[in-house]
Design an enzyme around this catalytic site. Structure first.
Site, PDB file in Angstrom:
ATOM      1  N   ASP A  18       0.830  -1.208   0.000  1.00 53.99           N
ATOM      2  CA  ASP A  18       0.000   0.000   0.000  1.00 53.99           C
ATOM      3  C   ASP A  18       0.864   1.257   0.000  1.00 53.99           C
ATOM      4  O   ASP A  18       1.980   1.263   0.533  1.00 53.99           O
ATOM      5  CB  ASP A  18      -0.903  -0.017   1.245  1.00 53.99           C
ATOM      6  CG  ASP A  18      -2.069   0.961   1.115  1.00 53.99           C
ATOM      7  OD1 ASP A  18      -2.426   1.317  -0.025  1.00 53.99           O
ATOM      8  OD2 ASP A  18      -2.617   1.375   2.163  1.00 53.99           O
ATOM      9  N   GLY A  19       0.329   2.322  -0.588  1.00 58.41           N
ATOM     10  CA  GLY A  19       0.986   3.624  -0.524  1.00 58.41           C
ATOM     11  C   GLY A  19       1.530   4.146  -1.850  1.00 58.41           C
ATOM     12  O   GLY A  19       2.178   5.194  -1.872  1.00 58.41           O
ATOM     13  N   ASN A  20       1.244   3.443  -2.945  1.00 62.46           N
ATOM     14  CA  ASN A  20       1.754   3.912  -4.245  1.00 62.46           C
ATOM     15  C   ASN A  20       1.231   5.303  -4.588  1.00 62.46           C
ATOM     16  O   ASN A  20       1.985   6.178  -5.030  1.00 62.46           O
ATOM     17  CB  ASN A  20       1.293   2.971  -5.367  1.00 62.46           C
ATOM     18  CG  ASN A  20       1.937   1.614  -5.283  1.00 62.46           C
ATOM     19  OD1 ASN A  20       2.899   1.419  -4.564  1.00 62.46           O
ATOM     20  ND2 ASN A  20       1.390   0.660  -6.027  1.00 62.46           N
ATOM     21  N   ARG A  22      -0.082   7.713  -2.648  1.00 63.88           N
ATOM     22  CA  ARG A  22       0.408   8.796  -1.769  1.00 63.88           C
ATOM     23  C   ARG A  22       1.874   9.100  -2.040  1.00 63.88           C
ATOM     24  O   ARG A  22       2.305  10.252  -1.981  1.00 63.88           O
ATOM     25  CB  ARG A  22       0.180   8.414  -0.301  1.00 63.88           C
ATOM     26  CG  ARG A  22      -1.267   8.628   0.147  1.00 63.88           C
ATOM     27  CD  ARG A  22      -1.555   7.930   1.435  1.00 63.88           C
ATOM     28  NE  ARG A  22      -1.593   6.486   1.248  1.00 63.88           N
ATOM     29  CZ  ARG A  22      -1.399   5.601   2.208  1.00 63.88           C
ATOM     30  NH1 ARG A  22      -1.117   6.007   3.423  1.00 63.88           N
ATOM     31  NH2 ARG A  22      -1.478   4.315   1.953  1.00 63.88           N
ATOM     32  N   HIS A  35       2.258   3.776  -9.036  1.00 68.29           N
ATOM     33  CA  HIS A  35       2.048   2.358  -9.330  1.00 68.29           C
ATOM     34  C   HIS A  35       3.218   1.789 -10.134  1.00 68.29           C
ATOM     35  O   HIS A  35       3.658   0.664  -9.907  1.00 68.29           O
ATOM     36  CB  HIS A  35       0.726   2.148 -10.071  1.00 68.29           C
ATOM     37  CG  HIS A  35      -0.474   2.550  -9.264  1.00 68.29           C
ATOM     38  ND1 HIS A  35      -0.707   2.048  -7.994  1.00 68.29           N
ATOM     39  CD2 HIS A  35      -1.497   3.400  -9.520  1.00 68.29           C
ATOM     40  CE1 HIS A  35      -1.829   2.574  -7.519  1.00 68.29           C
ATOM     41  NE2 HIS A  35      -2.321   3.409  -8.411  1.00 68.29           N
ATOM     42  N   SER A  63      -7.152  -5.241  -5.199  1.00 68.43           N
ATOM     43  CA  SER A  63      -8.243  -5.874  -4.451  1.00 68.43           C
ATOM     44  C   SER A  63      -9.546  -5.756  -5.230  1.00 68.43           C
ATOM     45  O   SER A  63      -9.697  -4.876  -6.095  1.00 68.43           O
ATOM     46  CB  SER A  63      -8.390  -5.227  -3.072  1.00 68.43           C
ATOM     47  OG  SER A  63      -9.259  -4.107  -3.130  1.00 68.43           O
ATOM     48  N   LEU A 129      11.357 -20.069  -4.973  1.00 67.58           N
ATOM     49  CA  LEU A 129      10.360 -19.192  -4.362  1.00 67.58           C
ATOM     50  C   LEU A 129       9.046 -19.395  -5.091  1.00 67.58           C
ATOM     51  O   LEU A 129       9.021 -19.515  -6.317  1.00 67.58           O
ATOM     52  CB  LEU A 129      10.789 -17.719  -4.503  1.00 67.58           C
ATOM     53  CG  LEU A 129       9.790 -16.674  -3.979  1.00 67.58           C
ATOM     54  CD1 LEU A 129       9.767 -16.669  -2.446  1.00 67.58           C
ATOM     55  CD2 LEU A 129      10.132 -15.270  -4.490  1.00 67.58           C
ATOM     56  N   ARG A 185      -4.493  -2.141   8.885  1.00 66.93           N
ATOM     57  CA  ARG A 185      -5.699  -2.953   8.686  1.00 66.93           C
ATOM     58  C   ARG A 185      -5.424  -3.999   7.626  1.00 66.93           C
ATOM     59  O   ARG A 185      -4.435  -3.928   6.895  1.00 66.93           O
ATOM     60  CB  ARG A 185      -6.878  -2.062   8.295  1.00 66.93           C
ATOM     61  CG  ARG A 185      -6.631  -1.180   7.091  1.00 66.93           C
ATOM     62  CD  ARG A 185      -7.850  -0.309   6.748  1.00 66.93           C
ATOM     63  NE  ARG A 185      -7.514   0.668   5.730  1.00 66.93           N
ATOM     64  CZ  ARG A 185      -7.461   1.984   5.934  1.00 66.93           C
ATOM     65  NH1 ARG A 185      -7.727   2.476   7.129  1.00 66.93           N
ATOM     66  NH2 ARG A 185      -7.138   2.805   4.956  1.00 66.93           N
ATOM     67  N   LEU A 186      -6.357  -4.973   7.538  1.00 68.69           N
ATOM     68  CA  LEU A 186      -6.159  -6.116   6.642  1.00 68.69           C
ATOM     69  C   LEU A 186      -6.813  -5.923   5.278  1.00 68.69           C
ATOM     70  O   LEU A 186      -6.426  -6.584   4.308  1.00 68.69           O
ATOM     71  CB  LEU A 186      -6.691  -7.402   7.290  1.00 68.69           C
ATOM     72  CG  LEU A 186      -5.977  -7.812   8.597  1.00 68.69           C
ATOM     73  CD1 LEU A 186      -6.602  -9.072   9.173  1.00 68.69           C
ATOM     74  CD2 LEU A 186      -4.480  -8.028   8.343  1.00 68.69           C
ATOM     75  N   GLU A 198       1.891 -13.400  12.124  1.00 72.91           N
ATOM     76  CA  GLU A 198       2.466 -12.259  12.831  1.00 72.91           C
ATOM     77  C   GLU A 198       2.284 -11.029  11.942  1.00 72.91           C
ATOM     78  O   GLU A 198       2.437 -11.118  10.723  1.00 72.91           O
ATOM     79  CB  GLU A 198       3.960 -12.492  13.088  1.00 72.91           C
ATOM     80  CG  GLU A 198       4.250 -13.713  13.944  1.00 72.91           C
ATOM     81  CD  GLU A 198       3.707 -13.587  15.365  1.00 72.91           C
ATOM     82  OE1 GLU A 198       3.600 -12.452  15.864  1.00 72.91           O
ATOM     83  OE2 GLU A 198       3.378 -14.636  15.952  1.00 72.91           O
TER      84      GLU A 198
HETATM   85  C1  IPE Z   1      -5.331  -2.794  -0.020  1.00 69.64           C
HETATM   86  O1  IPE Z   1      -5.074  -1.436  -0.076  1.00 69.64           O
HETATM   87  C2  IPE Z   1      -5.219  -3.402  -1.372  1.00 69.64           C
HETATM   88  C3  IPE Z   1      -3.898  -3.360  -1.975  1.00 69.64           C
HETATM   89  C4  IPE Z   1      -2.804  -2.892  -1.458  1.00 69.64           C
HETATM   90  C5  IPE Z   1      -3.816  -3.964  -3.274  1.00 69.64           C
HETATM   91  P1  IPE Z   1      -6.212  -0.340  -0.223  1.00 69.64           P
HETATM   92  O2  IPE Z   1      -5.518   0.950  -0.308  1.00 69.64           O
HETATM   93  O3  IPE Z   1      -7.124  -0.711  -1.337  1.00 69.64           O
HETATM   94  O4  IPE Z   1      -7.012  -0.523   1.145  1.00 69.64           O
HETATM   95  P2  IPE Z   1      -7.754   0.545   2.039  1.00 69.64           P
HETATM   96  O5  IPE Z   1      -8.774   1.209   1.160  1.00 69.64           O
HETATM   97  O6  IPE Z   1      -6.732   1.503   2.518  1.00 69.64           O
HETATM   98  O7  IPE Z   1      -8.352  -0.247   3.153  1.00 69.64           O
HETATM   99  C1  IPE Z   2      -1.560   0.424  -3.471  1.00 68.30           C
HETATM  100  O1  IPE Z   2      -1.549   1.769  -3.674  1.00 68.30           O
HETATM  101  C2  IPE Z   2      -1.921  -0.348  -4.721  1.00 68.30           C
HETATM  102  C3  IPE Z   2      -3.365  -0.553  -4.875  1.00 68.30           C
HETATM  103  C4  IPE Z   2      -4.272  -0.378  -3.950  1.00 68.30           C
HETATM  104  C5  IPE Z   2      -3.833  -1.027  -6.162  1.00 68.30           C
HETATM  105  P1  IPE Z   2      -2.809   2.689  -3.436  1.00 68.30           P
HETATM  106  O2  IPE Z   2      -3.416   3.019  -4.765  1.00 68.30           O
HETATM  107  O3  IPE Z   2      -3.730   2.108  -2.424  1.00 68.30           O
HETATM  108  O4  IPE Z   2      -2.100   3.976  -2.871  1.00 68.30           O
HETATM  109  P2  IPE Z   2      -2.555   4.892  -1.671  1.00 68.30           P
HETATM  110  O5  IPE Z   2      -2.983   4.020  -0.534  1.00 68.30           O
HETATM  111  O6  IPE Z   2      -3.669   5.737  -2.196  1.00 68.30           O
HETATM  112  O7  IPE Z   2      -1.340   5.681  -1.357  1.00 68.30           O
HETATM  113 MG    MG Z   3      -4.151   2.391  -0.477  1.00 68.20          MG
END
Ligand code: IPE
Ligand code: IPE
Ligand code: MG
Length: 240
Positions: A18-20, A22, A35, A63, A129, A185-186, A198
């Protein structure tokens, strides 16, 4: 079932990447470039994983709820996946990495399911792997689909776990679940398989995540006392 003994090798690590978006926004860049940078991080972490005791690496790439993102961003991510399969398959094969994609395939753009099948077939022999990429994946939908396949049959955890994994014989619980990007979160990832995982959360945005971050997470994992509801075997207790 995993024993307490295979604690440090052949670990199943799952990562919520997560975080691409931002990462890019903070740099004044379009989210699509985040991304793109995220794909480079996938390559780095995948190549570092076997040397750090990881046997299975499951990466959350897209997701089932991510379809709600703007259409051009979704198209961009699907394009990146296509490009990843095209450019990376031979490299994975050379490095002994077997690729699987988990999640639904019936909603992917035309041609992508076939590209996935080809990449899976080409890397089938990899033994260093097992890289599993989750695309259009929802743990709750996967659990529902397995329950549907079970019908009214008797449900043991083993049998249900097999149904949940579909044809994947490398069915394993998650040992270590990492989430980058600062959220804790999950988000509907591997809910069944992570029952005793873990958890390791890091503020690092995914495009910045590298082999050192993986090593830090693995070191954190090695310090955990996994009990699986029982007592610590190392505590020297004797059975009554
Ligand atoms: C979870 O991240 C899905 C992926 C990293 C592929 P999201 O950015 O979609 O999840 P939320 O919206 O923060 O819960
Ligand atoms: C994670 O990056 C990859 C995917 C969810 C597809 P995000 O697109 O969730 O990036 P943020 O969370 O907005 O930074
Ligand atoms: Mg995200």
């Amino acid at each position: 079932m995993q024993s307490h003994l295979d604690h440090r090798t052949n670990i199943h690590v799952a990562i919520i990447m997560d975080g691409n978006g931002r990462w890019a926004e903070r740099r004044g860049l379009p989210r699509s470039l985040g991304h793109r940078a995220g794909v480079a991080a996938v390559r780095r972490v995948t190549e570092a994983a076997p040397g750090q005791g990881v046997g299975t690496l499951t990466l959350f790439a897209f997701s089932s709820d991510n379809w709600a993102q703007p259409a051009d961003e979704v198209d961009g991510m699907m394009g990146l996946l296509r490009g990843y399969l095209r450019c990376e398959t031979a490299r994975l094969e050379r490095r002994g990495i077997r690729l699987s994609v988990i999640g639904r395939r019936d909603r992917l753009p035309a041609g992508l399911p076939q590209a996935i099948e080809r990449a899976e077939a080409d890397t089938r022999g990899g033994t260093r792997l097992h890289l599993r990429i989750a695309v259009d994946y929802s743990a709750r939908d996967a659990i529902l689909a397995a329950a549907h396949r079970l019908g009214g049959g008797p449900a043991t955890r083993e049998a249900f776990g097999r149904l949940l994994a579909g044809g994947d014989e490398d069915r394993r619980d998650v040992d270590l679940l990492i989430r980058s990007g600062g959220e804790r979160r999950l988000s509907d990832f591997l809910l069944w398989e992570a029952a005793y995982a873990e958890l390791h959360f890091t503020d690092r945005m995914w495009p910045d995540f590298d082999a050192h971050d993986l090593a830090r997470a693995m070191a954190d994992f090695a310090r955990r006392d996994r009990r699986f509801g029982g007592l610590t075997p190392a505590a020297g207790r004797t059975a009554a």
